[in-house]
Design a protein around this motif. Structure first.
Motif, mmCIF file in Angstrom:
data_model
loop_
_atom_site.group_PDB
_atom_site.id
_atom_site.type_symbol
_atom_site.label_atom_id
_atom_site.label_comp_id
_atom_site.label_asym_id
_atom_site.label_seq_id
_atom_site.Cartn_x
_atom_site.Cartn_y
_atom_site.Cartn_z
ATOM 1 N N GLN A 192 -57.757 -53.265 84.471
ATOM 2 C CA GLN A 192 -58.562 -53.316 85.687
ATOM 3 C C GLN A 192 -58.485 -52.021 86.499
ATOM 4 O O GLN A 192 -59.491 -51.540 87.021
ATOM 5 C CB GLN A 192 -58.128 -54.501 86.559
ATOM 6 N N GLY A 193 -57.268 -51.457 86.616
ATOM 7 C CA GLY A 193 -57.114 -50.271 87.441
ATOM 8 C C GLY A 193 -57.923 -49.097 86.922
ATOM 9 O O GLY A 193 -58.612 -48.412 87.697
ATOM 10 N N GLN B 75 -60.515 -49.141 84.924
ATOM 11 C CA GLN B 75 -61.946 -49.403 84.994
ATOM 12 C C GLN B 75 -62.474 -49.298 86.420
ATOM 13 O O GLN B 75 -63.591 -48.845 86.645
ATOM 14 C CB GLN B 75 -62.278 -50.781 84.398
ATOM 15 N N GLN B 76 -61.650 -49.722 87.402
ATOM 16 C CA GLN B 76 -62.077 -49.585 88.794
ATOM 17 C C GLN B 76 -62.244 -48.103 89.148
ATOM 18 O O GLN B 76 -63.211 -47.711 89.807
ATOM 19 C CB GLN B 76 -61.055 -50.236 89.734
ATOM 20 N N GLY C 191 -65.988 -48.262 89.468
ATOM 21 C CA GLY C 191 -66.148 -48.808 90.813
ATOM 22 C C GLY C 191 -67.196 -48.052 91.627
ATOM 23 O O GLY C 191 -68.093 -48.663 92.230
ATOM 24 N N GLU D 188 -70.898 -49.438 93.188
ATOM 25 C CA GLU D 188 -71.225 -49.341 94.609
ATOM 26 C C GLU D 188 -72.557 -48.614 94.797
ATOM 27 O O GLU D 188 -73.365 -48.987 95.662
ATOM 28 C CB GLU D 188 -70.102 -48.599 95.345
ATOM 29 N N TRP E 189 -67.138 -59.098 88.773
ATOM 30 C CA TRP E 189 -66.299 -57.893 88.720
ATOM 31 C C TRP E 189 -65.091 -58.045 89.626
ATOM 32 O O TRP E 189 -63.960 -57.710 89.239
ATOM 33 C CB TRP E 189 -67.146 -56.689 89.101
ATOM 34 N N ALA E 190 -65.319 -58.568 90.830
ATOM 35 C CA ALA E 190 -64.219 -58.764 91.776
ATOM 36 C C ALA E 190 -63.212 -59.794 91.246
ATOM 37 O O ALA E 190 -61.996 -59.621 91.400
ATOM 38 C CB ALA E 190 -64.766 -59.213 93.132
ATOM 39 N N TRP F 1 -62.582 -60.375 88.093
ATOM 40 C CA TRP F 1 -61.834 -59.722 87.013
ATOM 41 C C TRP F 1 -60.798 -58.762 87.586
ATOM 42 O O TRP F 1 -59.668 -58.705 87.104
ATOM 43 C CB TRP F 1 -62.798 -58.975 86.090
ATOM 44 N N GLN F 2 -61.170 -58.022 88.621
ATOM 45 C CA GLN F 2 -60.239 -57.087 89.236
ATOM 46 C C GLN F 2 -59.012 -57.796 89.802
ATOM 47 O O GLN F 2 -57.896 -57.257 89.777
ATOM 48 C CB GLN F 2 -60.940 -56.302 90.352
ATOM 49 N N SER F 3 -59.204 -59.024 90.308
ATOM 50 C CA SER F 3 -58.080 -59.770 90.899
ATOM 51 C C SER F 3 -57.419 -60.718 89.914
ATOM 52 O O SER F 3 -56.549 -61.511 90.295
ATOM 53 C CB SER F 3 -58.578 -60.560 92.115
ATOM 54 N N PHE G 38 -66.264 -56.253 80.820
ATOM 55 C CA PHE G 38 -65.697 -55.347 81.826
ATOM 56 C C PHE G 38 -64.578 -54.483 81.231
ATOM 57 O O PHE G 38 -64.450 -53.305 81.556
ATOM 58 C CB PHE G 38 -65.158 -56.140 83.009
#
Length: 861
Positions: free
Chosen positions: A32-33, A35-36, A40, A44, A140-141, A143-145, A160
């Motif tokens: 996740q990190g 990919q963000q 990210g 946006e 996405w959010a 998956w990030q969490s 993702f």
């Protein structure tokens, strides 16, 4: 001794489907990190863009919502992702395709022999509105969490983790890699006032949405003072397009990268591609025109079995008179001067008679059906363009060919079918601005769909590349080298330049037989050594040839057939510049019927060369083969071919006569490579396909060469075992023997899936007691299309007993999802032995086949 007939093998026995090996491992997923950090900011940007457009639309049209096509690029395959995507309201899945040989980077790479290497990625194209995109951001959010996903959406986690990029489909995608910018630049340079093009829209499932999309694009064409000339939709391949004419001022604005952003037409989210229009063109300059001789031979009878879609031929030419059925529902003949009827006349001549240099020529026994789809194009006054024949610029090529083929089998406007017995459709033309780029062209998709729908074989020319051969050596250097230096330099240059010599649409069609040229003809003319040179030995691939591979790295072109020798202008003696060979328009070449200087001249001939000729000669072979197939269906054991169309059997037997042999040996010697090396097999397959077709081997046997034909119909997950009896007198004999096995079929297609091919049929390497080894095309590429053609050779003395057989197992599996029908196929097996062995294998195999057919017949009774 006359040629002997083919043998019908007994009906196969049902068997379990064979196993297919899996693919290699792809790149590892990212956390996740990482990919963000990578994506990210991109997400946006997309969110802000949607919001900005929403505000703009609210002020312009109440109730309108922003839509966009998203490109989702992954570093691997995500099984069943499309199902997860469709669970989100507002997403409409449009297409997917593989990206082959993606270069490795720091984040995504495959590993081979402990080294990072390229890999195969996947691209998904989806229409989305703002609500659907908001749901994507929420996923996405989650998956990030590391939060759980709702039922049916878990595949988004895999996407993702493998996501390389996500972006909108943009003007660059619509304009680049389609040939349209080059075409427009050429037209601007030539001073044309109005420029045609084809606008391919995204195909939308909802009819109302399709109409609204077309209406919006029409309005934006009108904003530029342009005109929509035609609109067409073909549901079977999800095709929707407009033929458009734009003023030169608008085109110049689009060509300017900076001003392009202000042209609303190229920013339209409804548009998939802009393409050059009217580009299925041929430019034939008559060479060495001469008076032809009388054309004897029986006139044709019965109904046509070969259809030619091409230019209008000179029907009353002495070579063609009373031998054609010309069907011209569009009335092209009214504006087609006799002296412009070059290409259709030449190709008709080759199909009916072959190379007219052959003094023993025999015409085909059926009339040739001809539907003109080209028209003469005279250059506008004051331009630098030359006259040629092409599909009219106000006509969509895909729609024209769709209507032409449908008319054959279904009729038109309530009329009866015009030629329902057509087995082969010859297309000796290609779209010069659409080289194969890894994604199937609309016309190739059309041919694949029509092949399955109507059980018809398309014979398609691979395409000619007449650009100079850049050798990278000066003429002085070549002259100072060994005697074969020029030949070596030319062939190496052609092999190294495959990227710029790709097949031309629709040659990549998977169900079609794609034909390249051999540097060969029956002309006795010699090269003018003082001014010209012929650097290619007879029987090798022509320097004009377009190269493979085909879709998903399948074999293309499939076959090579004589197309006429090409010669080049000899460079200035002692030149120290880099050498660039340019083809010369003079003898030798194939002799074909041609228009004369005057309309009343009806016995002229000219020389011709290229892959158009090769496709025509292969269609001629098909016409000569079909009566033998009909006769075969009347023989004992013919029930084995029930459900297998003549078109599949023609495809089978034409391919079965292909061989690498001396061409591959010569190329290996020139390229200085080992014949059986893996990289060499891939290179040779790209240049040779399945090999050159030996017309003497099509549909016949000899005492030392025996061919058995079988077939059947398979559903997914099933298999069938075919048995070919071995001749007992061969046991213990030492000497060269060859086994050739060919499988042919048509596949239904899946327009939304990257695999495209619904069905894959294949045979497993025969478990033979003859001690032979594979010798021929790359075996993996051989299974990626709708043909498998393998050759096995050996010379060891081996022992076996009477009753031993060669077992060939054919299997069927679902490739793209959705295979619900059974697939007919044909199988051919040939055993050939050197005459020095002293065994006439034909009689021994025929007797044992007859015994098995009798046993099978008694069992059925």
């Amino acid at each position: 001794m006359p040629d002997l007939p083919l043998l019908l093998l007994p009906s196969p026995a049902p068997a379990a489907r064979g196993k297919k090996g899996g693919g290699g491992s792809g790149p590892a997923p990212l956390g996740q990190g990482r990919q963000q950090a990578r994506l990210g900011p991109r997400l946006e940007e997309l969110r802000a863009s949607f919001e900005s457009r929403r505000v703009q639309l609210q002020t312009a049209a109440v109730g309108a919502v922003p839509e966009d096509v998203l490109v989702i690029e992954t570093a691997g395959t995500v099984d069943e992702f499309v199902k997860a995507l469709r669970r989100i309201d507002g997403f409409e899945f449009l297409a997917e395709y593989d990206e082959l040989e993606v270069s490795p980077d720091d984040d995504f790479y495959a590993v081979k022999k402990e080294q990072p290497v390229g890999y195969t990625g996947r691209v998904y194209l989806v229409f989305t509105n703002q609500a659907a995109f908001g749901q994507l951001l929420r996923l996405w959010a989650l998956w990030q969490s590391n939060s759980p996903f709702a039922r049916g959406l878990a595949k988004w986690r895999d996407v993702f983790a493998l996501l390389r990029d996500i972006r909108p489909w943009n003007a660059t995608d619509r304009l680049e890699e389609t040939g349209v910018l080059d075409d427009w630049s050429e037209r601007v340079e030539n001073g044309e006032e109005h420029v045609p093009c084809e606008i391919e829209l995204w195909y939308r499932d909802d009819v109302g949405v399709r109409r609204a999309a077309a209406s919006k694009v029409r309005a934006r064409v009108a904003e530029l003072s342009g005109m929509v000339l035609q609109e067409a939709t073909v549901e079977g391949i999800r095709y929707h397009a407009l033929a458009v004419r734009l003023p030169i001022q608008a085109v110049q604005q689009i060509l300017d990268v900076e001003s392009r952003t202000n042209v609303r037409l190229v920013q339209s989210e409804q548009i998939q591609f802009f393409r050059a229009s009217g580009q299925m063109a041929v430019r034939d300059d008559p060479v060495g025109t001469e008076i032809g001789t009388a054309f004897d031979g029986a006139l044709p009878a019965g109904e046509p079995v070969i259809a030619l879609l091409d230019g209008l031929p000179l029907q009353r030419h002495s070579a063609l008179n009373a031998r054609l059925v010309v069907d011209d529902p569009d009335g092209y003949e009214r504006g087609y001067p006799a002296n412009e009827r070059r290409h259709g006349t030449a190709i008709s001549s080759l199909i009916v008679w072959g190379d007219l240099h052959n003094g023993q020529r025999v015409p085909i026994s059926q009339p040739l059906y001809v539907r003109p789809i080209l028209q003469p194009s005279l250059p506008p006054t004051g331009t630098n363009l030359s006259a040629h024949e092409q599909v009219a610029e106000n006509v969509l090529i895909v729609d024209l060919i769709f209507r032409a083929v449908r008319r054959l089998f279904e009729g038109e406007n309530g009329d009866a079918p015009v030629a329902p017995r057509i087995t082969v459709v010859n297309l000796s033309i290609g779209i010069r601005d659409r080289p194969f780029s890894g994604v199937l062209s609309p016309l190739a998709r059309m041919l694949d769909w029509l092949s399955w729908k109507y059980n018809v074989l398309f014979v398609v020319s691979a395409g000619n590349h007449t650009t100079p051969v850049e050798l990278g050596l000066s003429w002085s250097e070549l002259e100072a080298g060994p005697t074969d230096a020029i030949t070596t330099a030319v062939i190496k240059a052609l092999a190294d330049d495959s990227r710029n010599r790709r097949t031309l649409s629709p040659a990549e069609a998977m169900n079609a037989l794609t034909v390249g040229s051999l540097h060969e003809d029956m002309d006795s003319a010699t090269i003018h050594a003082g001014t010209h040179l012929d650097p290619i030995p007879r029987g090798l691939p022509s320097p004009l040839n377009a190269h493979g591979p085909g879709y998903r790295r399948s074999v293309k072109p499939d076959l090579l057939v004589a197309g006429g020798r090409v010669q080049y202008r000899r460079p200035v003696f002692g030149s120290a510049t880099q050498l660039s060979l340019t083809s010369a328009a003079s003898a030798p070449g194939m002799l074909v019927a041609a228009p004369g200087p005057q309309a009343a001249d009806l016995a002229h001939t000219s020389r011709s060369r290229g892959t158009s000729n090769s496709a025509a000669l292969l269609s001629r072979s098909a016409a000569l083969l079909i009566p033998a197939i009909e006769e075969l269906r009347q023989s004992e054991g013919a029930e084995a071919l029930q459900g297998v169309s003549n078109a599949v059997l023609v495809k089978l037997l034409l391919t079965h006569a292909a061989r690498w042999e001396t061409a591959s040996e010569a190329l290996c010697a020139i390229l200085r490579v080992q014949r059986r090396a893996k990289l060499t097999a891939a290179t040779l397959t790209r240049l040779l396909g399945f090999g050159g077709v030996d017309s003497s081997n099509i549909g016949t046997c000899t005492p030392h060469r025996v061919t058995g034909i079988g077939g059947g119909v398979l559903s997914k997950g099933t298999g069938a075992e075919h048995r070919f009896p071995l001749p007992p007198s061969l046991s213990g004999k030492r000497g060269r023997r060859r086994i050739t096995v060919t499988l042919a079929y048509f596949t239904p297609v899946s327009p939304l899936n990257h695999r495209w091919r619904n069905a894959q049929l294949w045979f497993e390497t025969p478990d033979s007691k003859l001690m032979v080894k594979r010798d021929g095309p790359d075996w993996q590429a051989s299974q990626r299309g709708t043909l498998q053609h393998d050759t096995f050779e050996g010379d060891a003395a081996v022992a076996f007993i009477d009753g031993d057989e060669l077992l060939v197992k054919v299997s069927c599996r679902e490739d793209a999802p959705g295979l619900t029908v059974a697939v007919p196929y044909g199988l051919a097996v040939t055993l050939e032995v050197d005459s020095s062995i002293g065994v006439e294998v034909y009689e021994e195999v025929r007797e044992r086949v007859r015994q098995r057919l009798r046993v099978q017949s008694q069992g059925e009774e």
